[in-house]
Design an enzyme around this catalytic site. Structure first.
Site, PDB file in Angstrom:
ATOM      1  N   SER A 244    -132.550 -75.570 -16.168  1.00 21.07           N
ATOM      2  CA  SER A 244    -131.671 -75.702 -17.321  1.00 21.07           C
ATOM      3  C   SER A 244    -130.474 -74.988 -17.576  1.00 21.07           C
ATOM      4  O   SER A 244    -130.506 -74.046 -16.756  1.00 21.07           O
ATOM      5  CB  SER A 244    -132.855 -75.407 -18.494  1.00 21.07           C
ATOM      6  OG  SER A 244    -132.280 -75.207 -19.855  1.00 21.07           O
ATOM      7  N   GLY A 245    -129.620 -75.362 -18.484  1.00 20.32           N
ATOM      8  CA  GLY A 245    -128.571 -74.367 -18.978  1.00 20.32           C
ATOM      9  C   GLY A 245    -128.907 -73.541 -20.127  1.00 20.32           C
ATOM     10  O   GLY A 245    -127.946 -73.142 -20.540  1.00 20.32           O
ATOM     11  N   ASP A 246    -130.093 -73.634 -20.254  1.00 20.06           N
ATOM     12  CA  ASP A 246    -130.541 -72.808 -21.558  1.00 20.06           C
ATOM     13  C   ASP A 246    -132.043 -72.477 -21.303  1.00 20.06           C
ATOM     14  O   ASP A 246    -132.580 -72.616 -20.117  1.00 20.06           O
ATOM     15  CB  ASP A 246    -130.309 -73.478 -23.152  1.00 20.06           C
ATOM     16  CG  ASP A 246    -130.057 -72.566 -23.946  1.00 20.06           C
ATOM     17  OD1 ASP A 246    -130.504 -71.491 -24.215  1.00 20.06           O
ATOM     18  OD2 ASP A 246    -129.212 -72.728 -24.694  1.00 20.06           O
ATOM     19  N   ASP A 247    -132.722 -72.181 -22.374  1.00 23.18           N
ATOM     20  CA  ASP A 247    -134.015 -71.698 -22.344  1.00 23.18           C
ATOM     21  C   ASP A 247    -134.842 -72.562 -21.603  1.00 23.18           C
ATOM     22  O   ASP A 247    -134.833 -74.003 -21.947  1.00 23.18           O
ATOM     23  CB  ASP A 247    -134.618 -71.189 -23.558  1.00 23.18           C
ATOM     24  CG  ASP A 247    -133.943 -69.980 -23.971  1.00 23.18           C
ATOM     25  OD1 ASP A 247    -133.522 -69.066 -23.193  1.00 23.18           O
ATOM     26  OD2 ASP A 247    -133.595 -69.847 -25.281  1.00 23.18           O
ATOM     27  N   SER A 278    -133.133 -70.931 -14.537  1.00 19.27           N
ATOM     28  CA  SER A 278    -132.151 -70.942 -15.565  1.00 19.27           C
ATOM     29  C   SER A 278    -131.343 -69.665 -15.387  1.00 19.27           C
ATOM     30  O   SER A 278    -131.619 -68.602 -16.117  1.00 19.27           O
ATOM     31  CB  SER A 278    -132.960 -70.893 -16.884  1.00 19.27           C
ATOM     32  OG  SER A 278    -131.924 -71.081 -17.982  1.00 19.27           O
TER      33      SER A 278
END
Length: 453
Positions: A244-247, A278
């Protein structure tokens, strides 16, 4: 219509079984149990990756919705590439995506309706006002299943990411799957990729199972959270692999005064057998939008690789409410910026009308049986001045450091708690209880969401 007779149902189900899905059916609710079935091609669907199938999906589900009270229905998405805009699901319904089928999200904004912001947020996350509806959407549903034999949903998010970075979006980007105000929800055995924003967002719902998902996004893509249970109760997330690019998992319950007013916590949440990558965010985040409260979260058998933090609590003055009764055990991590991170100054707000006296309470946070390698910093634990985070417990944690670690391994302010058998030695605000004093982890079980009525 002939397609809705029992022989037609049997033909579709036989097709599913012959396509090698028998093992999946063992643990997938709502497949064999549906009385009526159809294929997207019965409604003019064309799987060439070019033709829009939005109307085909909408027509299929509209027609199948008449059987909600008569045994339910299943829609099969057969092999092919199925370009589509948003479509809404119905109750007592299964959307089944074949292993050789890919849903391609349309990049034509006219295929995406604009809907109101969530009442517990007061505005969109990307912009004031409304938001684009999710690719697969449902509200006020009972007994809905989105599943497949690892079929794929591709959000084709690069266009949305570019517009976000350039400030060209008038509304908040769509999610891949959002189910609202619903009960008995299952999302399982799929690959989700390139979502415009969050991937899976159950919100204001109960008895939710998210199981066996592979979620993939470029690690630099904006806000591509994996799974975000939001003001939900009795939710189980298990056996998922997320890049992921976030949580990877972001537990939420509303934003500042809007979340406080809406008043719906996330509670009775189980997260287990998760693997996450991540580099710029957390494996599991609690908040930052937590203004309805977060309580009784149990996470175990979690693997984090090349991620910013293992478990992170994000909150701020103005959020109000609480994060409490959090239990984590059995985390294995490798190549992490830090293992534990709690921030009381995560200060983004929907507007300037938040209550500066709404102080969140963070208490009874338990971590045990933690192994980490190649870590830059063990912990950054920063409560709110005058309102310390309390009841923190860390036990049986061994943190191996990178060759160039931070000089200060435990940065602790405005916290209170205990520790036992932790390496490197925690800060003085986590009082050493000596060996063999394990932190709590409840042994009782929540109701099984698949059995709830």
């Amino acid at each position: 219509m002939e397609m809705w007779t029992n022989p037609r149902r049997n033909q579709v189900l036989d097709t599913i079984l012959l396509l090698g899905i028998v093992l999946v059916l063992i643990d997938v609710k709502g497949v064999e149990s549906r009385k009526y079935s159809a294929s997207l091609t019965d409604f003019g669907g064309v799987g060439d990756g070019v033709t829009s199938n939005t109307k085909a999906f909408q027509a299929a589900i509209f027609n199948l919705s008449q059987y909600a009270s008569d045994g339910g229905s299943l829609l099969l998405v057969p092999p092919g590439k199925w370009l589509t805009g948003s479509f809404n699901l119905t109750s007592h319904f299964t959307l089944y995506i074949h292993k050789d089928a890919t849903l391609l999200a349309s990049q034509d904004e006219s295929e995406w309706a604009v809907i109101d912001p969530l009442p517990s947020y007061g505005r969109g996350r990307d912009a004031d006002g409304g938001r684009y509806i999710s690719l697969i959407f449902g509200t006020n549903l009972t007994d809905v299943v989105i599943t497949g034999d690892n079929g794929t949903i591709d959000g084709q998010g690069v266009t949305w990411w570019d517009k976000f970075h350039k400030g060209e979006l008038k509304y908040t980007r769509p999610y891949l799957i959002e189910i609202m105000y619903s009960d008995e929800v299952q999302i399982s055995n799929l690959t989700l990729m390139n979502s415009p924003s969050w991937n899976v967002h159950p919100v204001y719902s109960s008895n939710v199972v998210v199981q066996g998902l592979t979620i993939l996004a470029p690690v630099t893509s904006p806000n591509t959270d994996g799974i975000n249970p939001d003001s939900c109760s009795n939710t189980r997330i298990e056996d998922c692999y997320i890049v992921s690019g976030d949580d990877c998992i972001a537990v939420k319950s509303g934003w500042d005064e809007y979340g406080i007013k809406f008043g719906m916590p996330t509670k009775q949440l189980v997260i287990r057998r998760l693997t996450c990558i991540s580099p710029f965010s957390a494996v599991i985040a609690l908040g930052s939008e937590m203004s309805g409260g977060i309580e009784d979260v149990r996470a175990e058998d979690i693997t984090g690789i090349n991620s910013e933090s293992g478990v992170r609590i994000k909150t701020a003055v103005g959020r109000g409410n609480y994060v409490k009764d959090i239990y984590v055990r059995g985390m294995t991590m490798n190549t992490m910026k830090m293992v534990f991170w709690m921030a009381g100054n995560y200060g983004s707000h929907p507007d300037n009308d938040y209550d500066p006296n709404a102080i969140p309470v963070i208490q009874n946070i338990n971590f045990r049986d933690i192994i980490a390698e190649n870590v830059t910093m063990a912990a950054r634990l920063e409560g709110i001045p005058g309102h310390p985070f309390s009841g923190i417990c860390i036990s049986n944690a061994t943190i191996g450091l990178t060759q160039k670690p931070k000089k200060i391994q435990w940065n602790c302010t405005e916290i209170a708690g205990v520790s036992s058998n932790v390496t490197p030695q925690p800060c003085n605000l986590l009082t050493d209880q000596g060996p063999d004093n394990a932190c709590n982890f409840p042994e009782d079980s929540f109701p099984n969401p698949k059995e709830s009525k």
